[in-house]
Every structure is written in structure tokens, then in C-alpha cells.
Scaffold this motif. Structure first.
Motif, PDB file in Angstrom:
ATOM      1  N   CYS A  29       0.840  -1.203   0.000  1.00 36.15           N
ATOM      2  CA  CYS A  29       0.000   0.000   0.000  1.00 36.15           C
ATOM      3  C   CYS A  29       0.874   1.251   0.000  1.00 36.15           C
ATOM      4  O   CYS A  29       2.058   1.215   0.390  1.00 36.15           O
ATOM      5  CB  CYS A  29      -0.910   0.010   1.219  1.00 36.15           C
ATOM      6  N   TYR A  30       0.246   2.372  -0.404  1.00 35.54           N
ATOM      7  CA  TYR A  30       0.942   3.649  -0.490  1.00 35.54           C
ATOM      8  C   TYR A  30       0.062   4.741   0.100  1.00 35.54           C
ATOM      9  O   TYR A  30      -1.173   4.619   0.146  1.00 35.54           O
ATOM     10  CB  TYR A  30       1.291   3.997  -1.938  1.00 35.54           C
ATOM     11  N   LYS A  46      -8.109  18.184   9.340  1.00 32.75           N
ATOM     12  CA  LYS A  46      -6.921  17.649   8.665  1.00 32.75           C
ATOM     13  C   LYS A  46      -6.937  16.123   8.671  1.00 32.75           C
ATOM     14  O   LYS A  46      -7.655  15.494   9.456  1.00 32.75           O
ATOM     15  CB  LYS A  46      -5.644  18.159   9.339  1.00 32.75           C
ATOM     16  N   LEU A  47      -6.119  15.551   7.796  1.00 34.76           N
ATOM     17  CA  LEU A  47      -5.967  14.099   7.688  1.00 34.76           C
ATOM     18  C   LEU A  47      -4.489  13.762   7.836  1.00 34.76           C
ATOM     19  O   LEU A  47      -3.642  14.284   7.097  1.00 34.76           O
ATOM     20  CB  LEU A  47      -6.501  13.612   6.334  1.00 34.76           C
ATOM     21  N   PHE A  48      -4.156  12.884   8.812  1.00 34.23           N
ATOM     22  CA  PHE A  48      -2.776  12.554   9.142  1.00 34.23           C
ATOM     23  C   PHE A  48      -2.487  11.100   8.764  1.00 34.23           C
ATOM     24  O   PHE A  48      -3.334  10.218   8.926  1.00 34.23           O
ATOM     25  CB  PHE A  48      -2.518  12.748  10.647  1.00 34.23           C
ATOM     26  N   PHE A  49      -1.253  10.864   8.285  1.00 35.60           N
ATOM     27  CA  PHE A  49      -0.742   9.522   7.975  1.00 35.60           C
ATOM     28  C   PHE A  49       0.558   9.315   8.742  1.00 35.60           C
ATOM     29  O   PHE A  49       1.460  10.170   8.716  1.00 35.60           O
ATOM     30  CB  PHE A  49      -0.482   9.362   6.466  1.00 35.60           C
ATOM     31  N   LEU A 104       4.029  10.812   8.088  1.00 36.99           N
ATOM     32  CA  LEU A 104       4.435  10.797   6.690  1.00 36.99           C
ATOM     33  C   LEU A 104       3.768  11.902   5.880  1.00 36.99           C
ATOM     34  O   LEU A 104       4.411  12.471   4.983  1.00 36.99           O
ATOM     35  CB  LEU A 104       4.096   9.434   6.066  1.00 36.99           C
ATOM     36  N   GLN A 105       2.515  12.186   6.151  1.00 44.19           N
ATOM     37  CA  GLN A 105       1.799  13.178   5.347  1.00 44.19           C
ATOM     38  C   GLN A 105       0.600  13.687   6.128  1.00 44.19           C
ATOM     39  O   GLN A 105       0.035  12.983   6.977  1.00 44.19           O
ATOM     40  CB  GLN A 105       1.327  12.537   4.032  1.00 44.19           C
ATOM     41  N   LYS A 106       0.197  14.909   5.816  1.00 45.49           N
ATOM     42  CA  LYS A 106      -1.041  15.473   6.370  1.00 45.49           C
ATOM     43  C   LYS A 106      -1.649  16.408   5.331  1.00 45.49           C
ATOM     44  O   LYS A 106      -0.944  17.100   4.597  1.00 45.49           O
ATOM     45  CB  LYS A 106      -0.797  16.201   7.687  1.00 45.49           C
ATOM     46  N   TYR A 107      -2.976  16.360   5.260  1.00 47.53           N
ATOM     47  CA  TYR A 107      -3.715  17.142   4.285  1.00 47.53           C
ATOM     48  C   TYR A 107      -4.818  17.920   4.997  1.00 47.53           C
ATOM     49  O   TYR A 107      -5.309  17.507   6.055  1.00 47.53           O
ATOM     50  CB  TYR A 107      -4.363  16.245   3.224  1.00 47.53           C
ATOM     51  N   LYS A 108      -5.191  19.028   4.352  1.00 47.15           N
ATOM     52  CA  LYS A 108      -6.397  19.746   4.784  1.00 47.15           C
ATOM     53  C   LYS A 108      -7.561  19.109   4.049  1.00 47.15           C
ATOM     54  O   LYS A 108      -7.796  19.361   2.867  1.00 47.15           O
ATOM     55  CB  LYS A 108      -6.275  21.230   4.443  1.00 47.15           C
TER      56      LYS A 108
END
Length: 606
Positions: free
Chosen positions: A302-303, A557-560, A569-573
């Protein structure tokens, strides 16, 4: 009374005064008058008889006056008394020697004015000029008189209805002959005697009743006693429920005993429910129908997704939970705060069916093992079991508590457990609708439930009491308490794909990790932080291979994170106007995730 007139003298030049002979008035003349005495407006009250004059000295030529009544000065100057003519045009005569006729007195008018004076303090009376005026007493001021005037005006405006005399009908209806035979219907007197007749008990006492009647009376008495005990127990349970929910009464909807669930409805939005082959709209796409077992994680890398590729809109309010179809994930189930549930097609990227059955926001939804049915729980205190394909409501459940979370039992999809606001976990049987088991050891509402070990032989629950309890299935006593002074409430828990760990969304802005077997120990060295979730039950999801963990945030927000190193690793609004409350990872597509928020939008990331 008559006026005093001077005597006719023969010699006007004589100055001898007359001699007055004073006599007492004869009562026979005073009492024998048929009409009231004549009243004068003059102050003089002298009564003189002309024929009573006698000449005592013929040479003097003077006349002698006979004075029948000798009034005093106070009597002479008293005001006029008695009735008068009510003619305002009449000229008042105050001259002596003139009399006025008697006035006929109306007793009805006098009674009306006397009653008016006693009731309101006012009455009509003649004035000195002969006009009709309103007279009152000194005890009433202007305000009091105005109040009396208003009350009398209201009384005069009040409509008066004459009571209509009800006549007894001679014929009650067309079936009188059938009911009464050749006789007419009973009169009111006969009906009264029939309704007020003495009963058998009143005539001869209870001993006069038959044994069957006595047995019936005993049965009714016992039935009423049992009913009273049930009502008393029910009231005690309600009091206990109020005590339990007192801390969150401002968050829960009102509990109405007479409230009933709303009528359910559904609407299909696709082109057709069955294709030309007879396959249902729920059938998975070609190539996914053979997926029945576990996916090999070694060949399913997965990615982390990079961008939002689609937005699903259709809910009028926010979306609280989303669930993917078991195993294949080709359908997406959403629970909206508008009381509706929707199923979306991932391939066609459109809504397929809407389910309307709740009057309040839907708190949680859950598919069964094969996806043919799902359960929705709402803040209206009802749970409903739906047929996914047809939209039919199969069962409705309630225990008058607010359900917070629902999970199907992995070994039998006819059983599902519900965490309620009264700190209990109850198990429902969907075939009968009955509660088969209760788990009552939490001290606050239950927020999360997961099944661990041997595909669900043990159940783990978390609550607002900051405790995590481990239960054996269908045993109402917990086998493990997980509690620590540093622990916070965990409104969401998720099992790792390897089934060796489970994580909990702690409200101290971190994700705690626990063992999912053996001792269920907290892994203090492994934790995931960096997001703000205080006060929100943001969902947690794992990638199918277990390498990544993602979570929503209270700021939208969304956190990985990476599972091994606990690194962001990543976060998005992801969402506006509220938190990113729900998130799921597609079970087959390696880099597809879905998120939902209180802005009413479901986003697809890839």
C-alpha cells in the motif's frame, strides 16, 4: 297644605289685627287621606280653613284666623321633600300660596335605582331644576365610579342567549323497532333510574355474589396489584436512568415515552436495480466477485494517497461515519447527521440508494458479514436493521437509551452488540428482536467496541469512565480491567490487520497502542501524536498491509503515520467547517482512502 288667605273685611281702613285661635290638628283628617299629602315648594306650612273664620266683634269688622298647625322656623325653612314632577320644562314655583299636584310614584323604577345604588353607589335622582342627574355617596371616588362604569359596559355587551328547551326525540333512529320493540325509546327519567339502580353488591353485600363472580373479583384485584408493582419498578428504573444520564443530560435528546419511530422510506437513484443478466445493483464489478478469503498482504503493498480525486455530495448536513462493503469495498455506506443513510457506488461515483428512517442524527452504521444487511443507530434512541438491496426495514430495536456504537458478532451476523448511554452493552438477536445479554460494568456511556482473538471470541470496550474492559463473549463479567491514572477516554478503537494490536484514539491528542492478546498491555514506547482530537471521536484506519495508520483531526486535517517508526508521513487539509470525523482505507485498492466530515462531503483520495 293650603295657603293662608286673608279674610274679606267690610272696612279696609280698620287696623285691628285678627285674633288667632290655636287648635291641635285632628288626626282623623290626617290619617284618612286617600292620596299622599299635597306638598308645596314654599317654606310655609300653615293650614287655614276659610270656613273656620268667625267674627267675634261685629263693630271691628275684622276676621279671626284659626291656626291648625304652628310649625317652628326650622321646619318652615326645610328643603322640599317627596316626589316631584320629572318634567324639565316645568317652571319651578317657590311662591307662597301655590301648590303642586301629586306625582304618581313608580315602584319598579324606585327598586331599580335602589339596587343600583347598593351595587354601584350611584342612582338617578331629580335635581333642583327638575332634570335627571346621577347622585352618589361620598365613599366612592372618581376611579371607583369609572371602574363601575367599565364593568357595567362589559356586562351590557355580554351576549345573552336564551336557553333552548331540549325536547326528547320521539324516534331515536331507524332501528328503534329492533332495539325497543313496539315500545318507544325510554325517557330521561327511565334512563336515570336505570343508571342509578343499586347493584347486586349494594343490595345484598359481597356474600350475595356467585362463586364465579367472587373468583373474577379476586383475579382483577391480583392483576391490578401486579400492574402497580410493574409501574413502580418502571418508575424506579426511570429514576436510575435519570441519575445515570444526569452528567450528559444537556447532550442527549429528551426521552419521550409516547414517541414512536418515524415511518421508513427509501429511494433508488441508479438507472436500474437489475441488469439484463438479472444481477442486482449490489453485485461487485467483474473481477472482484472471486474475492472471498483474506488478501495476501505480502503481494499487496500500500501507499499513502497524494490528492483528492472525487467529492461525494448529497447529505444535507454533516456525515458522521462511513463504512466500506465487506471484502470487496465496491460500495460505500454513509451515516448523515440529517437522519439519512446512503449507499454510494465507488465505480460509478454516484449515490445508489437513500434510506430514511430516523428523526435525529445517525451516530453509527455497520454492515453485516456479507453486506446484505446493515444496522443504523441514531440519537432518536432507535436502531434499525435494513435490507441493503431493497431498502426495507427488517427490524426496529430500542431500549430507550441513546446508542453510541454498534458491531456485528463475527461468528453470527444475527447477533450484534450496542454500546448505550446508560453505560451498558446489550446484545440483540435480529431474528427475534430481543436482548439476549447485558454487560454492565462501565460507569459512563460506552463509545467503542472491537472483537479480538480467534476471530472474535473476546470483546474489548471503552467508555467515558477512562477504562477499557475485556469480556468473554456472552459472559457478563469482564476478565480484564485496563485502567491507569494517566489514561484518557478513548471514543474510537481499531484493530490492527495482524490482529496482534489495537489502537485507541485518546483525547489527550495521541493514539495509544495495546496488545490484542495475552495480557492486553499498553505499548508505552509506541504512540502516534501531532494531531488535535480533543473533544472529537475521530475515526482511525489502517492500510490493508498494516504499514500505515491514518486518523482525522479536529481541525479538518488528515494525518498519515508509519506504523513501525510512529513517524508522520503526510497530512492534508481534508474538510472545512469542522473535523475530519471518519476515514476508511479501501481493502483491495492499495492507495485509495475515503474521508468524511461535518461539512457534508465525502472525499475520495488516491
Amino acid at each position: 297644605m293650603d295657603l293662608i288667605e286673608g279674610p274679606d273685611t267690610e272696612d279696609e281702613n280698620e287696623q285691628d289685627p285678627p285674633v288667632a285661635c290655636v287648635k291641635r290638628a285632628d288626626r282623623r283628617f290626617l290619617n284618612s287621606a286617600a292620596q299622599p299629602s299635597l306638598l308645596t315648594k314654599s317654606s310655609l306650612a300653615l293650614e287655614v280653613y276659610k270656613n273656620g273664620l268667625e267674627k267675634k266683634n261685629a263693630s271691628s269688622g275684622g276676621g279671626a284666623l284659626v291656626l291648625m298647625n304652628n310649625p317652628t322656623k326650622n321646619v318652615l325653612y326645610q328643603p322640599v321633600q317627596g316626589p316631584q314632577l320629572m318634567d324639565p320644562k316645568r317652571q319651578s314655583t317657590d311662591k307662597p300660596g301655590e301648590t303642586e299636584a301629586n306625582v304618581a310614584f313608580d315602584e319598579t323604577t324606585f327598586s331599580e335605582q335602589r339596587n343600583s345604588f347598593q351595587r354601584t353607589g350611584r342612582a338617578l335622582a331629580p335635581s333642583s331644576t327638575g332634570e335627571t342627574v346621577t347622585r352618589t355617596t361620598l365613599g366612592y371616588d372618581n376611579r371607583r365610579l369609572e371602574y363601575f362604569a367599565k364593568e357595567s359596559e362589559k356586562h351590557n355587551k355580554r351576549p345573552r342567549f336564551e336557553k333552548l328547551k331540549e325536547k326528547e326525540p320521539l324516534v331515536l333512529g331507524e332501528d328503534d323497532d329492533i332495539q325497543f320493540g313496539i315500545w318507544g325509546p325510554p325517557t330521561r327519567e327511565e334512563k336515570w333510574h336505570e343508571n342509578n339502580a343499586l347493584s347486586d353488591v349494594a343490595r345484598g353485600g359481597i356474600e350475595s355474589l356467585a362463586p364465579e363472580q367472587l373468583a373474577e373479583r379476586e383475579y382483577i384485584k391480583e392483576r391490578n396489584r401486579q400492574k402497580g408493582l410493574e409501574e413502580e419498578n418502571q418508575s424506579q428504573e426511570q429514576d436510575i436512568d435519570r441519575l445515570v444520564e444526569r452528567k450528559m443530560a444537556h447532550l442527549l435528546p429528551p426521552k419521550l415515552e409516547a414517541e414512536k419511530p418515524i415511518e421508513s422510506s427509501t429511494k433508488f437513484h441508479g438507472k436500474e436495480e437489475f441488469d439484463y443478466k438479472g444481477n442486482s445493483w449490489m453485485a461487485p464489478p467483474v473481477g472482484l466477485g472471486s474475492v472471498t478469503g483474506e488478501v495476501d498482504m505480502d503481494h499487496h503493498k500500500c501507499y499513502v494517497p497524494k490528492k483528492c480525486v472525487h467529492r461525494f455530495t448529497g447529505h444535507n448536513k454533516g456525515v458522521h461515519r462511513i463504512r466500506l462493503f465487506p471484502k470487496t469495498g465496491h460500495l460505500l455506506l454513509s451515516a448523515g447527521l440529517d437522519g439519512k443513510c446512503k449507499v454510494w457506488s465507488i465505480k460509478d461515483r454516484q449515490v445508489m440508494r437513500t434510506y430514511v428512517g430516523h428523526s435525529a442524527a445517525v451516530r453509527d452504521v455497520q454492515f453485516n458479514l456479507d453486506g446484505t444487511k446493515f444496522v443504523s443507530c441514531s440519537f432518536d434512541r432507535y436502531l434499525r436493521l435494513w435490507n441493503t438491496e431493497s431498502g426495507e426495514v427488517l427490524q426496529t430495536f430500542t431500549n430507550r437509551k441513546v446508542p453510541y456504537v454498534v458491531k456485528f458478532y463475527p461468528h453470527d451476523d444475527n447477533l450484534f452488540v450496542v454500546g448505550c448511554s446508560d453505560s451498558k452493552i446489550v446484545t440483540y438477536d435480529s431474528t427475534t428482536g430481543d436482548i439476549t445479554q447485558e454487560y454492565n460494568h462501565h460507569l459512563a456511556p460506552v463509545n467503542a467496541i472491537i472483537f479480538v482473538e480467534d476471530n472474535g471470541t473476546k470483546m474489548i470496550t471503552s467508555s467515558d469512565d477512562k477504562k477499557i474492559l475485556v469480556w468473554e463473549w456472552d459472559i457478563g463479567v469482564p476478565i480484564k480491567y485496563i485502567s491507569d491514572p494517566t489514561m484518557h477516554s478513548m471514543p474510537v478503537m481499531t484493530l490492527h490487520p495482524s490482529s496482534q494490536f489495537f489502537v485507541g484514539q485518546s483525547l489527550d491528542n495521541q493514539i495509544a497502542v495495546f496488545q490484542a492478546q495475552n495480557r492486553f498491555v499498553m505499548q508505552r514506547k509506541k504512540r502516534f501524536a501531532g494531531h488535535q482530537v480533543s473533544g472529537y471521536a475521530c475515526d482511525i484506519a489502517f492500510s490493508p498491509d498494516g504499514q500505515f495508520i491514518m486518523s482525522g483531526d479536529g481541525n479538518g486535517k488528515l494525518f498519515f503515520w508509519e506504523w513501525k517508526r510512529s513517524k508522520i508521513l503526510q497530512k492534508y487539509k481534508a474538510h472545512d467547517k469542522g473535523p475530519t470525523i471518519g476515514c476508511v482505507w479501501h481493502p483491495l485498492q492499495p492507495s485509495v482512502v475515503f474521508t468524511c466530515g461535518w461539512d457534508g462531503v465525502i472525499k475520495m483520495w488516491e
